[in-house]
Design a protein around this motif. Structure first.
Motif, PDB file in Angstrom:
ATOM      1  N   GLY A  37       0.800  -1.216   0.000  1.00 46.70           N
ATOM      2  CA  GLY A  37       0.000   0.000   0.000  1.00 46.70           C
ATOM      3  C   GLY A  37       0.832   1.265   0.000  1.00 46.70           C
ATOM      4  N   ALA A  38       1.909   1.252  -0.758  1.00 44.71           N
ATOM      5  CA  ALA A  38       2.809   2.397  -0.812  1.00 44.71           C
ATOM      6  C   ALA A  38       2.048   3.648  -1.225  1.00 44.71           C
ATOM      7  CB  ALA A  38       3.939   2.132  -1.805  1.00 44.71           C
ATOM      8  N   GLY A  39       2.382   4.738  -0.560  1.00 49.40           N
ATOM      9  CA  GLY A  39       1.789   6.015  -0.928  1.00 49.40           C
ATOM     10  C   GLY A  39       2.309   6.441  -2.285  1.00 49.40           C
ATOM     11  N   THR A  40       1.452   7.073  -3.044  1.00 43.50           N
ATOM     12  CA  THR A  40       1.887   7.471  -4.366  1.00 43.50           C
ATOM     13  C   THR A  40       1.181   8.741  -4.807  1.00 43.50           C
ATOM     14  OG1 THR A  40       2.336   6.716  -6.602  1.00 43.50           O
ATOM     15  CG2 THR A  40       0.222   6.091  -5.667  1.00 43.50           C
ATOM     16  N   SER A  41       1.748   9.358  -5.778  1.00 41.77           N
ATOM     17  CA  SER A  41       1.191  10.538  -6.412  1.00 41.77           C
ATOM     18  C   SER A  41       1.753  10.570  -7.823  1.00 41.77           C
ATOM     19  CB  SER A  41       1.587  11.804  -5.656  1.00 41.77           C
ATOM     20  OG  SER A  41       2.973  12.040  -5.794  1.00 41.77           O
ATOM     21  N   GLU A  42       1.255  11.472  -8.607  1.00 42.00           N
ATOM     22  CA  GLU A  42       1.792  11.628  -9.958  1.00 42.00           C
ATOM     23  C   GLU A  42       3.279  11.990  -9.892  1.00 42.00           C
ATOM     24  OE1 GLU A  42       0.545  14.505 -13.491  1.00 42.00           O
ATOM     25  OE2 GLU A  42      -1.172  13.449 -12.600  1.00 42.00           O
ATOM     26  N   PHE A  43       3.635  12.834  -8.927  1.00 41.57           N
ATOM     27  CA  PHE A  43       5.032  13.248  -8.759  1.00 41.57           C
ATOM     28  C   PHE A  43       5.903  12.069  -8.332  1.00 41.57           C
ATOM     29  CE2 PHE A  43       8.303  15.796  -6.276  1.00 41.57           C
ATOM     30  CZ  PHE A  43       8.964  16.258  -7.403  1.00 41.57           C
ATOM     31  N   THR A  44       5.387  11.213  -7.454  1.00 37.13           N
ATOM     32  CA  THR A  44       6.124  10.011  -7.048  1.00 37.13           C
ATOM     33  C   THR A  44       6.477   9.186  -8.270  1.00 37.13           C
ATOM     34  OG1 THR A  44       5.024   9.864  -4.898  1.00 37.13           O
ATOM     35  CG2 THR A  44       6.019   7.851  -5.728  1.00 37.13           C
ATOM     36  N   PHE A  45       5.469   8.899  -9.082  1.00 34.93           N
ATOM     37  CA  PHE A  45       5.709   8.072 -10.261  1.00 34.93           C
ATOM     38  C   PHE A  45       6.665   8.761 -11.221  1.00 34.93           C
ATOM     39  CE2 PHE A  45       4.927   6.497 -14.527  1.00 34.93           C
ATOM     40  CZ  PHE A  45       5.217   5.159 -14.331  1.00 34.93           C
ATOM     41  N   GLU A  46       6.518  10.079 -11.415  1.00 32.60           N
ATOM     42  CA  GLU A  46       7.406  10.807 -12.322  1.00 32.60           C
ATOM     43  C   GLU A  46       8.860  10.674 -11.880  1.00 32.60           C
ATOM     44  OE1 GLU A  46       8.256  15.323 -14.045  1.00 32.60           O
ATOM     45  OE2 GLU A  46       6.880  15.076 -12.364  1.00 32.60           O
ATOM     46  N   LEU A  47       9.117  10.873 -10.588  1.00 32.10           N
ATOM     47  CA  LEU A  47      10.491  10.770 -10.079  1.00 32.10           C
ATOM     48  C   LEU A  47      11.035   9.353 -10.228  1.00 32.10           C
ATOM     49  CD1 LEU A  47      10.311  12.916  -6.816  1.00 32.10           C
ATOM     50  CD2 LEU A  47      11.389  13.531  -8.993  1.00 32.10           C
ATOM     51  N   TYR A  48      10.250   8.381  -9.815  1.00 32.64           N
ATOM     52  CA  TYR A  48      10.668   6.984  -9.909  1.00 32.64           C
ATOM     53  C   TYR A  48      10.941   6.607 -11.366  1.00 32.64           C
ATOM     54  CZ  TYR A  48      10.249   1.874  -9.875  1.00 32.64           C
ATOM     55  OH  TYR A  48      10.457   0.532 -10.067  1.00 32.64           O
ATOM     56  N   ASP A  49      10.024   6.956 -12.232  1.00 34.80           N
ATOM     57  CA  ASP A  49      10.134   6.606 -13.650  1.00 34.80           C
ATOM     58  C   ASP A  49      11.362   7.247 -14.298  1.00 34.80           C
ATOM     59  OD1 ASP A  49       8.992   5.347 -16.049  1.00 34.80           O
ATOM     60  OD2 ASP A  49       8.584   7.403 -16.704  1.00 34.80           O
ATOM     61  N   VAL A  50      11.565   8.524 -14.072  1.00 39.48           N
ATOM     62  CA  VAL A  50      12.692   9.212 -14.701  1.00 39.48           C
ATOM     63  C   VAL A  50      14.016   8.649 -14.181  1.00 39.48           C
ATOM     64  CG1 VAL A  50      12.997  11.227 -13.153  1.00 39.48           C
ATOM     65  CG2 VAL A  50      13.390  11.470 -15.582  1.00 39.48           C
ATOM     66  N   CYS A  51      14.068   8.330 -12.890  1.00 38.02           N
ATOM     67  CA  CYS A  51      15.304   7.763 -12.340  1.00 38.02           C
ATOM     68  C   CYS A  51      15.586   6.378 -12.907  1.00 38.02           C
ATOM     69  CB  CYS A  51      15.234   7.705 -10.818  1.00 38.02           C
ATOM     70  SG  CYS A  51      15.329   9.333 -10.028  1.00 38.02           S
ATOM     71  N   MET A  52      14.560   5.560 -13.034  1.00 35.98           N
ATOM     72  CA  MET A  52      14.755   4.208 -13.576  1.00 35.98           C
ATOM     73  C   MET A  52      15.142   4.256 -15.054  1.00 35.98           C
ATOM     74  SD  MET A  52      14.582   2.272 -10.995  1.00 35.98           S
ATOM     75  CE  MET A  52      14.677   0.690 -11.821  1.00 35.98           C
ATOM     76  N   LYS A  53      14.554   5.156 -15.810  1.00 36.01           N
ATOM     77  CA  LYS A  53      14.861   5.273 -17.242  1.00 36.01           C
ATOM     78  C   LYS A  53      16.273   5.779 -17.491  1.00 36.01           C
ATOM     79  CE  LYS A  53      10.219   5.779 -19.060  1.00 36.01           C
ATOM     80  NZ  LYS A  53       9.212   6.699 -19.589  1.00 36.01           N
ATOM     81  N   HIS A  54      16.798   6.583 -16.582  1.00 37.21           N
ATOM     82  CA  HIS A  54      18.104   7.209 -16.779  1.00 37.21           C
ATOM     83  C   HIS A  54      19.142   6.749 -15.753  1.00 37.21           C
ATOM     84  CE1 HIS A  54      16.498  10.038 -19.753  1.00 37.21           C
ATOM     85  NE2 HIS A  54      15.442  10.155 -18.963  1.00 37.21           N
ATOM     86  N   LEU A  55      18.926   5.599 -15.156  1.00 40.39           N
ATOM     87  CA  LEU A  55      19.764   5.138 -14.056  1.00 40.39           C
ATOM     88  C   LEU A  55      21.256   5.101 -14.391  1.00 40.39           C
ATOM     89  CD1 LEU A  55      19.510   4.296 -11.119  1.00 40.39           C
ATOM     90  CD2 LEU A  55      19.286   1.938 -11.886  1.00 40.39           C
ATOM     91  N   ASP A  56      21.608   4.556 -15.542  1.00 35.61           N
ATOM     92  CA  ASP A  56      23.032   4.483 -15.905  1.00 35.61           C
ATOM     93  C   ASP A  56      23.635   5.875 -16.062  1.00 35.61           C
ATOM     94  OD1 ASP A  56      23.029   1.717 -15.814  1.00 35.61           O
ATOM     95  OD2 ASP A  56      22.667   1.492 -17.970  1.00 35.61           O
ATOM     96  N   GLU A  57      22.898   6.780 -16.701  1.00 32.67           N
ATOM     97  CA  GLU A  57      23.374   8.155 -16.876  1.00 32.67           C
ATOM     98  C   GLU A  57      23.517   8.844 -15.522  1.00 32.67           C
ATOM     99  OE1 GLU A  57      20.706  10.201 -19.689  1.00 32.67           O
ATOM    100  OE2 GLU A  57      20.259   8.194 -20.433  1.00 32.67           O
ATOM    101  N   ILE A  58      22.540   8.631 -14.654  1.00 33.27           N
ATOM    102  CA  ILE A  58      22.558   9.235 -13.326  1.00 33.27           C
ATOM    103  C   ILE A  58      23.771   8.739 -12.542  1.00 33.27           C
ATOM    104  CG2 ILE A  58      21.352   9.269 -11.100  1.00 33.27           C
ATOM    105  CD1 ILE A  58      18.698   9.328 -12.768  1.00 33.27           C
ATOM    106  N   ASP A  59      24.022   7.434 -12.586  1.00 32.41           N
ATOM    107  CA  ASP A  59      25.180   6.881 -11.870  1.00 32.41           C
ATOM    108  C   ASP A  59      26.492   7.434 -12.418  1.00 32.41           C
ATOM    109  OD1 ASP A  59      23.581   5.479 -10.120  1.00 32.41           O
ATOM    110  OD2 ASP A  59      23.989   3.515 -11.012  1.00 32.41           O
ATOM    111  N   THR A  60      26.568   7.627 -13.714  1.00 31.10           N
ATOM    112  CA  THR A  60      27.768   8.214 -14.316  1.00 31.10           C
ATOM    113  C   THR A  60      27.966   9.637 -13.813  1.00 31.10           C
ATOM    114  OG1 THR A  60      27.592   6.819 -16.276  1.00 31.10           O
ATOM    115  CG2 THR A  60      28.873   8.856 -16.503  1.00 31.10           C
ATOM    116  N   LEU A  61      26.890  10.408 -13.756  1.00 31.54           N
ATOM    117  CA  LEU A  61      26.970  11.781 -13.261  1.00 31.54           C
ATOM    118  C   LEU A  61      27.395  11.811 -11.789  1.00 31.54           C
ATOM    119  CD1 LEU A  61      23.769  13.229 -14.954  1.00 31.54           C
ATOM    120  CD2 LEU A  61      26.136  13.941 -15.414  1.00 31.54           C
ATOM    121  N   ILE A  62      26.804  10.941 -10.993  1.00 32.32           N
ATOM    122  CA  ILE A  62      27.173  10.878  -9.570  1.00 32.32           C
ATOM    123  C   ILE A  62      28.640  10.517  -9.428  1.00 32.32           C
ATOM    124  CG2 ILE A  62      26.823   9.618  -7.405  1.00 32.32           C
ATOM    125  CD1 ILE A  62      23.833   9.330  -8.280  1.00 32.32           C
TER     126      ILE A  62
END
Length: 141
Positions: A37-62
């Motif tokens: 029953g995780a809490g969710t919102s449109e913003f939650t999904f947007e953040l999760y989705d964008v991070c998962m789609k760009h995970l390799d790029e994000i890790d490279t930047l970090i």
């Protein structure tokens, strides 16, 4: 749900996804909603989705902004907070300073004593190097 609550929910989803490599991100999201029953919102999904789609790029930047630390060697909590913030300020319209400040606050809740300063330093360094944050506009913990 407030934006902070949405960020925390997205953080929890990203953290969970770290234990289920190779699993469809939407399945993880669906299971989180159905099973716990995780809490969710449109913003939650947007953040999760964008991070998962760009995970390799994000890790490279970090990795480029974390002095003497490989992303793979970072504490899971800290790594997830960094991923969330980088995904937010690189791939959404959230101002970097807001994303960084929120990441520091999440690090204060979930990270160890050194996490807030580390998160702040890495994110500010990265935002400046990407032209997202002027040197004088450094976010503060």
């Amino acid at each position: 749900m407030t934006r902070r609550e949405s960020r925390i929910s997205a953080f929890e989803l990203l953290f969970e996804a770290g234990f289920h490599k190779g699993t469809d991100p939407e399945k993880i999201y669906g299971n989180a909603l159905e099973i716990r029953g995780a809490g969710t919102s449109e913003f939650t999904f947007e953040l999760y989705d964008v991070c998962m789609k760009h995970l390799d790029e994000i890790d490279t930047l970090i990795g480029s902004a974390s002095e003497k630390w490989k992303v793979s060697r970072m504490n899971r909590v800290t790594r997830t907070i960094l991923r969330l913030a980088v995904g937010e300020f690189m791939y959404t319209d959230t101002p970097p300073k807001a994303a960084i400040n929120e990441a520091v606050e999440i690090a204060k809740i979930y990270g160890d004593d050194k996490a807030p300063a580390f998160v702040n330093g890495v994110l500010n360094r990265l935002a400046r190097s990407q032209g997202k944050l002027a040197d004088s506009a450094e976010a503060q913990p």
